[in-house]
Write a protein that holds these residues in place. Structure first.
Motif, PDB file in Angstrom:
ATOM      1  N   HIS A 144       0.802  -1.225   0.000  1.00 33.96           N
ATOM      2  CA  HIS A 144       0.000   0.000   0.000  1.00 33.96           C
ATOM      3  C   HIS A 144       0.838   1.279   0.000  1.00 33.96           C
ATOM      4  O   HIS A 144       0.280   2.364   0.127  1.00 33.96           O
ATOM      5  N   ARG A 145       2.168   1.141  -0.131  1.00 31.15           N
ATOM      6  CA  ARG A 145       3.069   2.302  -0.069  1.00 31.15           C
ATOM      7  C   ARG A 145       2.818   3.098   1.214  1.00 31.15           C
ATOM      8  O   ARG A 145       2.595   4.312   1.179  1.00 31.15           O
ATOM      9  N   ARG A 146       2.870   2.416   2.323  1.00 31.55           N
ATOM     10  CA  ARG A 146       2.556   3.042   3.591  1.00 31.55           C
ATOM     11  C   ARG A 146       3.777   3.136   4.500  1.00 31.55           C
ATOM     12  O   ARG A 146       4.791   2.468   4.290  1.00 31.55           O
ATOM     13  N   THR A 147       3.619   3.947   5.536  1.00 28.67           N
ATOM     14  CA  THR A 147       4.620   4.084   6.584  1.00 28.67           C
ATOM     15  C   THR A 147       4.078   3.464   7.868  1.00 28.67           C
ATOM     16  O   THR A 147       2.929   3.711   8.246  1.00 28.67           O
ATOM     17  N   PHE A 148       4.896   2.657   8.508  1.00 27.71           N
ATOM     18  CA  PHE A 148       4.540   2.046   9.786  1.00 27.71           C
ATOM     19  C   PHE A 148       5.543   2.469  10.853  1.00 27.71           C
ATOM     20  O   PHE A 148       6.747   2.529  10.601  1.00 27.71           O
ATOM     21  N   ASP A 199       7.816   1.234   0.855  1.00 25.20           N
ATOM     22  CA  ASP A 199       7.318   1.345   2.221  1.00 25.20           C
ATOM     23  C   ASP A 199       8.348   2.060   3.084  1.00 25.20           C
ATOM     24  O   ASP A 199       9.503   2.222   2.696  1.00 25.20           O
ATOM     25  N   SER A 200       7.902   2.500   4.243  1.00 24.36           N
ATOM     26  CA  SER A 200       8.807   3.103   5.226  1.00 24.36           C
ATOM     27  C   SER A 200       8.489   2.495   6.581  1.00 24.36           C
ATOM     28  O   SER A 200       7.332   2.458   6.996  1.00 24.36           O
ATOM     29  N   VAL A 259      12.019  13.161   7.906  1.00 22.85           N
ATOM     30  CA  VAL A 259      11.192  13.251   6.702  1.00 22.85           C
ATOM     31  C   VAL A 259      12.061  13.209   5.453  1.00 22.85           C
ATOM     32  O   VAL A 259      11.719  12.572   4.445  1.00 22.85           O
ATOM     33  N   ASP A 260      13.227  13.877   5.514  1.00 21.65           N
ATOM     34  CA  ASP A 260      14.137  13.895   4.367  1.00 21.65           C
ATOM     35  C   ASP A 260      14.678  12.503   4.061  1.00 21.65           C
ATOM     36  O   ASP A 260      14.741  12.081   2.903  1.00 21.65           O
ATOM     37  N   VAL A 261      15.068  11.768   5.107  1.00 21.35           N
ATOM     38  CA  VAL A 261      15.588  10.415   4.911  1.00 21.35           C
ATOM     39  C   VAL A 261      14.521   9.505   4.308  1.00 21.35           C
ATOM     40  O   VAL A 261      14.789   8.729   3.370  1.00 21.35           O
ATOM     41  N   LEU A 262      13.297   9.588   4.817  1.00 19.97           N
ATOM     42  CA  LEU A 262      12.214   8.760   4.281  1.00 19.97           C
ATOM     43  C   LEU A 262      11.932   9.112   2.824  1.00 19.97           C
ATOM     44  O   LEU A 262      11.688   8.230   1.990  1.00 19.97           O
ATOM     45  N   GLY A 277      15.658  -4.120   8.179  1.00 16.44           N
ATOM     46  CA  GLY A 277      15.807  -3.185   7.065  1.00 16.44           C
ATOM     47  C   GLY A 277      14.952  -1.941   7.224  1.00 16.44           C
ATOM     48  O   GLY A 277      14.437  -1.400   6.233  1.00 16.44           O
ATOM     49  N   ALA A 278      14.800  -1.455   8.462  1.00 18.07           N
ATOM     50  CA  ALA A 278      13.963  -0.281   8.714  1.00 18.07           C
ATOM     51  C   ALA A 278      14.655   0.993   8.239  1.00 18.07           C
ATOM     52  O   ALA A 278      15.866   1.035   8.011  1.00 18.07           O
ATOM     53  N   ASP A 279      13.855   2.067   8.125  1.00 12.28           N
ATOM     54  CA  ASP A 279      14.362   3.322   7.585  1.00 12.28           C
ATOM     55  C   ASP A 279      14.882   4.285   8.645  1.00 12.28           C
ATOM     56  O   ASP A 279      15.726   5.138   8.366  1.00 12.28           O
ATOM     57  N   TYR A 280      14.357   4.182   9.862  1.00 13.89           N
ATOM     58  CA  TYR A 280      14.722   5.159  10.885  1.00 13.89           C
ATOM     59  C   TYR A 280      14.462   4.550  12.250  1.00 13.89           C
ATOM     60  O   TYR A 280      13.557   3.724  12.404  1.00 13.89           O
ATOM     61  N   THR A 281      15.277   4.968  13.234  1.00 18.44           N
ATOM     62  CA  THR A 281      15.081   4.429  14.582  1.00 18.44           C
ATOM     63  C   THR A 281      15.417   5.478  15.625  1.00 18.44           C
ATOM     64  O   THR A 281      16.195   6.395  15.372  1.00 18.44           O
TER      65      THR A 281
END
Length: 736
Positions: free
Chosen positions: A186-190, A244-245, A231-234, A211-215
């Motif tokens: 769904h091209r979503r962020t969790f 996905d993010s 927001v920039d990294v995502l 493989g997450a985008d941010y922590t």
């Protein structure tokens, strides 16, 4: 008087506690001691009576696979009072217990140490009050304590891993893997919240493994303006092709002003700045539950055995010890120093000394933070030259889970350092045929949690006639350095390339070699990538085999992979609770089989309903799993039935475990740093393999000199030290 040992689990529960309890009880019995369970932790010690009960050999049978703790745990406010501690001492002395093994977190271990120090004073007070006799006081003048850390947060200094951490990472990464699928669709962020009030280990390692985008970590709060940076990294990740993010936040995360960074706060930031309505998943106590992982079973078992030795051999004035692990070996340290160092981390965070807080977690923690930041950026940290040099990555040998993570991290680390990255397709035959292609950041997206080897691999060592074509392929594609990742065939291939450097100048480039093999049969590093996943597959299979036999009297002979190396059958046997493990290193003799069959028949005649033997696939040319099963059944004469279970190639498949993903991340990053160092310095005669020391590569010869090439295994196998642990726990005293 017989020595009596008390064992308790205190504070929060953690998967693997039961493995430690089982090991403590059985080791104590072997050493001639009586072992008592103190139910419900220190609260049970205060209540006494039926809360302190003796455990026998069979009382701890079948508990290895259970989560939580079968002897119960509780947080006791009463134990923090003087009267509560005085009552606990009285109840312990009444039962004749003056040796205690406590499995819990830093709070439980701190309280235990205080009791140990105050024991003589409490004993004197109890005698004066007439609650114990002078004779009892003389028999128990002091308390000896050993602590095992049961905590999913991995928040104790003094041990690399705490009991329950690996299992919690399994729960978290399983959830992230599942969430990633729907998020990508769904091209979503969790936003996923994990435990860790004061320690960010779970958040950091699950972000790397998943493989997450941010922590967000308690020890390393983001600097002001983190909202825009996040927001920039995502956005860069999405622009590079990610659908996905995933963001991971520890429950104790906060900004530099001390304001909590919650999942809801992150959701609000994303809504305000991007208009996206991110979904929130709070994993909560599922992280504590479920079946313990293979690592938590064998590690807790080894620590439990050592804890018994510590309390039995303790000198009168010795300091209580913490029993943990360091680089997969049992390790002890002073309990006081470990607790104090752990508490200092909280003080560092409270005083905003975040660099000290991160450093206190150890060099490995800091390194993994740096690696993580590199992985989630979608742009290099250095500006590549107009004509960047090229590094190629290649798998070789049999498939091992985690190979994709090795490739993913290697590619992104190389790009981050300003190199063009090439992938050799199909292993050594691909290099011979010149099948190389350039890969970018998005080409390795989503590979963190996938099994198999996306770039392909083959069990193949090149013939001498094929070396020329290999050299031509490297020259034609302008390869300036090569990273080879794999098992025995990879090591043999790189060894051959180094030996032929004079004849083929194209091999005079920096070469690095990393271990990836489910057999764990390679020198220089304690756990090859893939070995932990295979071990978990074996243990899961054994658990199912055990359940399948629950309604009948049945013996099983389980055959594992491993070829000539006994890592999988030995550790699989320990973690699976087997009665017997047959290893290629020791083989099988007729005399040994006769004794084993006699013990097997005796076990069933005296009430056993299940018996498990684990053997490696090349343990014996003649006494195969089929032969053993037939012999076992023939001698049982209908008392029980026997089945074989050949686990087979499923040990090479499946989703890589968190341990293998993290292990692959660390190794691949270190290899790329090594290749970069060689390229920057102009060195072209240094072939490197992992040395076994974290962060260090060594000349290939220094590593392969420890390889037994004929038997295809290391000359020194650290896991064989656990053979004595297995033998002691699998058989009652008196059994041969």
């Amino acid at each position: 008087m017989t020595v009596r040992i008390g064992v308790m689990t205190s504070g929060g529960d953690a998967q693997g506690m039961n493995a430690a309890v089982r090991a403590i009880v059985r080791t104590g019995i072997h050493e001639g001691a009586e072992v008592f369970a103190i139910r419900e932790g220190w609260q049970g010690a205060i209540q006494g009576g039926e809360h302190i009960v003796r455990l026998g050999w069979s009382d701890v049978s079948g508990i290895l696979s259970k989560g939580g703790t079968v002897i119960g745990t509780a947080r006791s406010a009463e134990f923090r009072t003087r009267e509560g501690q005085l009552t606990a001492v009285a109840n312990l002395i009444e039962k004749g217990i003056d040796r205690l093994i406590v499995i819990g977190g830093d709070g439980s271990l701190t309280g235990s140490r205080h009791l140990c120090l105050g024991w003589p004073e409490y004993v004197a007070e109890l005698v004066e009050a007439g609650r114990i006799t002078p004779e009892q006081a003389a028999q128990h003048p002091r308390l000896y304590i050993a602590g095992l850390v049961g905590s999913i947060d991995n928040d104790m200094v003094g041990t690399d891993m705490t009991i329950g951490t690996d299992s919690a990472l399994h729960r978290i990464t399983e959830a992230i893997d599942a969430i990633s699928s729907t998020a990508e669709s769904h091209r979503r962020t969790f936003i996923v919240e994990v435990m860790g009030r004061h320690c960010g280990y779970l958040a950091l390692m699950s972000a790397i493994a998943g493989g997450a985008d941010y922590t967000f970590l308690p020890e390393s709060p983001p600097r002001p303006g983190w909202e825009d940076r996040m927001v920039d990294v995502l956005a860069r990740g999405r622009a590079a092709g990610r659908r996905d993010s995933i963001l991971i936040v520890a429950e104790g995360a906060a900004d530099r002003d001390g304001t909590p960074i919650t999942a809801s706060r992150i959701q609000d930031v994303l809504r305000e700045r991007t208009g996206e309505e991110a979904r929130i998943t709070i994993l909560g106590h599922v992280q504590r539950g479920g079946t313990p992982s293979a690592y938590d079973r064998w590690m807790a078992t080894a620590c439990g055995v050592e804890a018994v030795r510590q309390v039995l051999d303790a000198e009168p004035d010795s300091e209580p010890v913490l029993v943990g692990v360091h680089r997969d070996a049992v390790h002890t340290t002073g309990l006081l120093s470990a607790v104090e160092a752990t508490h200092r981390i909280g003080d560092y965070i409270a005083s905003a000394d975040y660099d000290a807080a991160v450093a206190a977690r150890g060099h490995g923690f800091l390194t993994m933070i740096d690696i993580y930041r590199m992985l989630h950026e979608a742009r290099p940290s250095v500006s590549p030259p107009e004509t960047p040099r090229r590094i190629a990555v290649m798998h070789a040998g049999a498939l091992a889970p985690g190979m994709n993570q090795l490739a993913r991290v290697a590619v992104r680390a190389g790009l981050d350092l300003g190199y063009e990255m090439m992938a050799v397709i199909g292993g050594v035959p691909g290099l011979i045929n010149g099948d190389l292609r350039q890969v970018g950041w998005s080409d390795v997206e989503g590979m963190a949690h996938t099994g198999g080897a996306a770039f392909g691999t083959r069990r193949y060592v090149p013939q001498e006639s094929e070396l020329y074509q290999m050299a031509r392929s490297l020259e034609d594609h302008g390869v300036d350095a090569l990273l080879v990742m794999g098992g025995f065939h990879a090591y043999a291939t790189v060894d051959l390339m180094e030996r032929e450097r004079r004849r083929y100048p194209a091999f005079n480039i920096p070469l690095a070699l990393l271990p990836a093999s489910i057999d764990n049969n390679l020198p220089g590093w304690p756990m090859a990538v893939g070995a932990d996943t295979a071990l978990n597959t074996i243990v899961s299979s054994i658990d199912m085999v055990r359940m399948s036999a629950s309604a009948s009297k049945r013996a099983f002979v389980v055959e594992t992979m491993g070829r000539t190396c006994g890592f999988l059958p030995l550790l699989g046997g320990i973690a699976g609770g087997a009665e017997k493990a047959y290893l290629p290193e020791s083989g099988i003799t007729l005399e040994q089989l006769s004794a084993d069959i006699e013990a097997l028949v005796d076990a069933f005649e005296t009430g056993r309903s299940f018996y498990l033997a684990v053997m490696g696939e090349e343990t014996s040319e003649h006494y195969t799993a089929d032969v053993l099963a037939r012999l076992f059944e023939a001698e049982g004469r209908g008392l029980y039935s026997v089945r074989r279970a050949l686990i087979g190639h499923v040990q090479q498949g499946g989703t890589p475990s968190p341990f293998d993903r993290i292990n692959a991340t660390r190794l691949a990053y270190q290899a790329l740093v090594n290749l970069d160092r060689q390229l920057q310095s102009g060195t072209d005669d240094y072939v490197a393999a992992h040395s076994g020391t974290p962060g260090l590569m060594a000349p290939l010869r220094d590593v392969t000199d420890h390889m037994d090439w004929e038997r295809q295994r290391p000359r020194e196998q650290w896991w064989l030290r656990l053979r004595a642990v297995f033998d002691q726990l699998s058989r009652k005293p008196g059994q041969e």
